[in-house]
Design a protein around this motif. Sequence first.
Motif, PDB file in Angstrom:
ATOM      1  N   GLU A  86       0.815  -1.219   0.000  1.00 13.41           N
ATOM      2  CA  GLU A  86       0.000   0.000   0.000  1.00 13.41           C
ATOM      3  C   GLU A  86       0.849   1.271   0.000  1.00 13.41           C
ATOM      4  O   GLU A  86       0.397   2.338  -0.412  1.00 13.41           O
ATOM      5  N   THR A  89       2.845   1.322  -3.878  1.00 16.86           N
ATOM      6  CA  THR A  89       2.021   1.705  -5.033  1.00 16.86           C
ATOM      7  C   THR A  89       1.782   3.208  -5.109  1.00 16.86           C
ATOM      8  O   THR A  89       1.337   3.719  -6.150  1.00 16.86           O
ATOM      9  N   LYS A  90       2.058   3.932  -4.040  1.00 14.80           N
ATOM     10  CA  LYS A  90       1.854   5.386  -4.029  1.00 14.80           C
ATOM     11  C   LYS A  90       3.155   6.167  -4.216  1.00 14.80           C
ATOM     12  O   LYS A  90       3.135   7.406  -4.197  1.00 14.80           O
TER      13      LYS A  90
END
Length: 271
Positions: A86, A89-90
């Motif tokens: 999480e 992916t950013k």
Amino acid sequence: HAMASLASRRGVDLRFNAPLESMVELSSGGVFAAIGGENPILVHAGKLILSAGAWTNPLLTMLRGRPQLNLDIQSVCWGHYEMPREVATKVPQWFCFRKPDHSRLDGGLYYGFPVEEHELSKARPAVKVGIDYTPDGRAWHPATMRDFDYTPNREVAARIDEHVHEIFGGKARRRELVCSPYTVTPDQDFVLGYLPGHPDVAVFTGGSGRAFKFGPLLGKLLANTITGNKIGEEIAKRFNPARPSVWVGHLEEDELPEVSKHQAHVQHARM
């Protein structure tokens, strides 16, 4: 990988782990090149492009007169850091500019890339992080790739770890760090074009770790060069292998670096 796949679909014969064993320029024009590996082949090419990065000068000793270029091999450190999916992916592409501290081997310029698609299947994907910095000293600027050390310096590795911790805290951990050879010219520009006195041999080198950004354009320029199409007077002049800061000239054998002498003897013996 994407560009290689496109080239393959258009009929390009891609060979991996296939070293260039020898080159011979023909008086009638063209070049014979012996390619080794599992499936060795002898190629008769009308024109040859040599894009060999830090290995350029040793390979050039295979040519008539043994031409040489003024290239600095620099050791640059980078690696991959794992983090929760999480978070990974950013992650955007980023650059960090701060005041250098050479006493701590901190060049001040750090960078990172977004997670690659093949990493997303892993529990902890990794992103690429590096420092665009090469300290002074022979260990960081080897004369040949025979002296290159792919193992990162502990202090430089610590600076990258600190930078990653500043951004991600305890969420990121190092997977691995390596050193790569950058090939740099005195004027920081690329080398692209025919070698002086070698009308059938074009070169590209001096990528300085940034040539990948211009891959399609550089490929087009090289293709235009060997097919006789114009590439633009300003570009041709700026990247010219014959420019004074880059062109060393044709060397006699007793002037060659040790590694180049060895390769020259090997090539001569094979022929």
